[in-house]
Design a protein around this motif. Sequence first.
Motif, PDB file in Angstrom:
ATOM      1  N   GLN A   1       0.847  -1.188   0.000  1.00  0.00           N
ATOM      2  CA  GLN A   1       0.000   0.000   0.000  1.00  0.00           C
ATOM      3  C   GLN A   1       0.883   1.238   0.000  1.00  0.00           C
ATOM      4  OE1 GLN A   1      -3.446  -0.329   0.029  1.00  0.00           O
ATOM      5  NE2 GLN A   1      -2.986  -2.501  -0.196  1.00  0.00           N
ATOM      6  N   ARG A   2       0.758   2.081  -1.022  1.00  0.00           N
ATOM      7  CA  ARG A   2       1.509   3.335  -1.074  1.00  0.00           C
ATOM      8  C   ARG A   2       0.699   4.426  -0.410  1.00  0.00           C
ATOM      9  NH1 ARG A   2       6.822   2.570  -2.237  1.00  0.00           N
ATOM     10  NH2 ARG A   2       6.994   0.848  -3.696  1.00  0.00           N
ATOM     11  N   ARG A   3       1.278   5.056   0.604  1.00  0.00           N
ATOM     12  CA  ARG A   3       0.563   6.094   1.334  1.00  0.00           C
ATOM     13  C   ARG A   3       1.392   7.363   1.353  1.00  0.00           C
ATOM     14  NH1 ARG A   3      -3.501   3.741   4.563  1.00  0.00           N
ATOM     15  NH2 ARG A   3      -4.050   5.897   5.021  1.00  0.00           N
ATOM     16  N   THR A   4       0.736   8.473   1.424  1.00  0.00           N
ATOM     17  CA  THR A   4       1.418   9.754   1.590  1.00  0.00           C
ATOM     18  C   THR A   4       0.771  10.490   2.740  1.00  0.00           C
ATOM     19  OG1 THR A   4      -0.052  10.849   0.015  1.00  0.00           O
ATOM     20  CG2 THR A   4       2.028   9.973  -0.840  1.00  0.00           C
ATOM     21  N   VAL A   5       1.546  11.293   3.426  1.00  0.00           N
ATOM     22  CA  VAL A   5       1.012  12.048   4.556  1.00  0.00           C
ATOM     23  C   VAL A   5       0.291  13.275   4.013  1.00  0.00           C
ATOM     24  CG1 VAL A   5       1.590  13.257   6.677  1.00  0.00           C
ATOM     25  CG2 VAL A   5       2.911  11.246   6.013  1.00  0.00           C
ATOM     26  N   THR A   6      -1.027  13.268   4.107  1.00  0.00           N
ATOM     27  CA  THR A   6      -1.814  14.383   3.578  1.00  0.00           C
ATOM     28  C   THR A   6      -2.291  15.319   4.667  1.00  0.00           C
ATOM     29  OG1 THR A   6      -3.794  13.003   3.698  1.00  0.00           O
ATOM     30  CG2 THR A   6      -2.604  13.038   1.620  1.00  0.00           C
ATOM     31  N   SER A   7      -2.454  14.814   5.879  1.00  0.00           N
ATOM     32  CA  SER A   7      -2.863  15.658   7.000  1.00  0.00           C
ATOM     33  C   SER A   7      -2.329  15.047   8.276  1.00  0.00           C
ATOM     34  CB  SER A   7      -4.388  15.767   7.088  1.00  0.00           C
ATOM     35  OG  SER A   7      -4.955  14.493   7.346  1.00  0.00           O
ATOM     36  N   LEU A   8      -2.177  15.849   9.309  1.00  0.00           N
ATOM     37  CA  LEU A   8      -1.618  15.376  10.559  1.00  0.00           C
ATOM     38  C   LEU A   8      -2.676  15.442  11.643  1.00  0.00           C
ATOM     39  CD1 LEU A   8       1.884  17.072  10.466  1.00  0.00           C
ATOM     40  CD2 LEU A   8       1.252  14.772   9.720  1.00  0.00           C
TER      41      LEU A   8
ATOM     42  N   ALA B   1      11.739   1.722  16.736  1.00  0.00           N
ATOM     43  CA  ALA B   1      12.059   2.202  15.390  1.00  0.00           C
ATOM     44  C   ALA B   1      12.304   1.040  14.439  1.00  0.00           C
ATOM     45  CB  ALA B   1      13.278   3.120  15.444  1.00  0.00           C
ATOM     46  N   ASP B   2      12.957  -0.022  14.928  1.00  0.00           N
ATOM     47  CA  ASP B   2      13.229  -1.183  14.081  1.00  0.00           C
ATOM     48  C   ASP B   2      11.932  -1.817  13.586  1.00  0.00           C
ATOM     49  OD1 ASP B   2      15.953  -0.911  14.343  1.00  0.00           O
ATOM     50  OD2 ASP B   2      16.106  -2.295  16.030  1.00  0.00           O
ATOM     51  N   VAL B   3      10.962  -1.955  14.468  1.00  0.00           N
ATOM     52  CA  VAL B   3       9.682  -2.552  14.092  1.00  0.00           C
ATOM     53  C   VAL B   3       8.977  -1.701  13.042  1.00  0.00           C
ATOM     54  CG1 VAL B   3       7.383  -3.183  14.925  1.00  0.00           C
ATOM     55  CG2 VAL B   3       9.382  -3.712  16.312  1.00  0.00           C
ATOM     56  N   VAL B   4       8.948  -0.388  13.267  1.00  0.00           N
ATOM     57  CA  VAL B   4       8.214   0.496  12.357  1.00  0.00           C
ATOM     58  C   VAL B   4       8.882   0.553  10.985  1.00  0.00           C
ATOM     59  CG1 VAL B   4       7.294   2.827  12.033  1.00  0.00           C
ATOM     60  CG2 VAL B   4       7.369   1.825  14.324  1.00  0.00           C
TER      61      VAL B   4
ATOM     62  N   ASP C   1       7.139  -0.441   7.389  1.00  0.00           N
ATOM     63  CA  ASP C   1       7.161   0.395   6.185  1.00  0.00           C
ATOM     64  C   ASP C   1       7.708  -0.385   4.998  1.00  0.00           C
ATOM     65  OD1 ASP C   1       6.007   2.938   6.348  1.00  0.00           O
ATOM     66  OD2 ASP C   1       7.722   3.777   7.437  1.00  0.00           O
ATOM     67  N   GLN C   2       8.761  -1.157   5.230  1.00  0.00           N
ATOM     68  CA  GLN C   2       9.352  -1.956   4.158  1.00  0.00           C
ATOM     69  C   GLN C   2       8.368  -3.023   3.674  1.00  0.00           C
ATOM     70  OE1 GLN C   2      13.080  -3.770   5.183  1.00  0.00           O
ATOM     71  NE2 GLN C   2      13.392  -4.664   3.173  1.00  0.00           N
TER      72      GLN C   2
ATOM     73  N   ARG D   1       8.534   6.030   4.096  1.00  0.00           N
ATOM     74  CA  ARG D   1       8.722   6.397   5.501  1.00  0.00           C
ATOM     75  C   ARG D   1       7.409   6.859   6.129  1.00  0.00           C
ATOM     76  NH1 ARG D   1      13.109   7.626   8.224  1.00  0.00           N
ATOM     77  NH2 ARG D   1      12.100   9.491   9.072  1.00  0.00           N
ATOM     78  N   PHE D   2       6.297   6.428   5.571  1.00  0.00           N
ATOM     79  CA  PHE D   2       4.988   6.893   6.056  1.00  0.00           C
ATOM     80  C   PHE D   2       4.782   6.564   7.532  1.00  0.00           C
ATOM     81  CE2 PHE D   2       0.411   5.916   6.689  1.00  0.00           C
ATOM     82  CZ  PHE D   2      -0.096   7.192   6.511  1.00  0.00           C
ATOM     83  N   LEU D   3       4.941   5.279   7.891  1.00  0.00           N
ATOM     84  CA  LEU D   3       4.732   4.893   9.285  1.00  0.00           C
ATOM     85  C   LEU D   3       5.808   5.454  10.201  1.00  0.00           C
ATOM     86  CD1 LEU D   3       3.534   1.187   8.877  1.00  0.00           C
ATOM     87  CD2 LEU D   3       2.169   3.152   9.601  1.00  0.00           C
ATOM     88  N   VAL D   4       7.038   5.506   9.713  1.00  0.00           N
ATOM     89  CA  VAL D   4       8.113   6.090  10.520  1.00  0.00           C
ATOM     90  C   VAL D   4       7.811   7.555  10.840  1.00  0.00           C
ATOM     91  CG1 VAL D   4      10.527   6.823  10.486  1.00  0.00           C
ATOM     92  CG2 VAL D   4       9.935   4.503   9.786  1.00  0.00           C
TER      93      VAL D   4
END
Length: 280
Positions: free
Chosen positions: A3-10, A59-62, A66-67, A73-76
Amino acid sequence: MSQRRTVTSLSQQPRARFAEELRALREANGDSLRQLGEKVGWDFSLFGKMENGHTLGSADVVRALDQYFGTGRFLVTLWELALGDKTEFKEQYREYMGLEAEALSLWHFGLSSIPGVLQTRGYATEVLAAGGIKGEELTRQVEARLNRGEMLAGEDAPRFRTILYESVLRLVLRDPEAWREQLEHLVGMSERPNVTVQVLPFSAGPFGLMNTDAMFLGLDDGRVVAYTENDLHGELIEGGGRIERLQAAYEAMRDLALSPAQARKFIGEMLEEARCDPST
């Protein structure tokens, strides 16, 4: 299917946003929690806790998530936002306290202070007050800290080891009597069969946890989790390479530290100096 995601809002609630996005990615990918755990390589219960907002994971899990999902780096990014949330320190500390109550063993490294479970009333009062706590809140936190010390007593008490950096013992309290009581308490506690106290001397040179206080909890299911802390941030770390690196650093420091017998003698000599020195 990635799934490709982008950060559109916070979100105004970074922790909830992170949990929501993680669940949405997993469900869109058609994975159960157990399947996700098998594919990414962590216990599936950890992902359940992350989706329920009980922990942020490491951080390793996240990065691994993402990978796996192919999300860059969406989830990171969301994880970092959640980690910086002002409420996160207290939330993670509450979760850590719950795990601490269940732990079979605890390994501590003190860079800046004596661990709470070994603190006396005078020491706890002075160090908490130095952090700006006062009034009823100070009284409440001192009592809570003293109550934690009771976990080391009794037949079912966990095994506890602390390695104290020498600077912890060189930073004396303003109240001379309170400082002497704290040193006496350390010596007394070090004589308990389930408590080990070591000292990492200045002469040991550079070491692996030079900027961090840390506690490792050995749980009854065989897992080890760590809680690292400084004045501004606390982080609960569950699984992955970071735990292994932190444990390796701790073991290296343990090899450099004074033995329990040498540490008891070192603290005893400091106690004698404190008893004789009228300025302290």
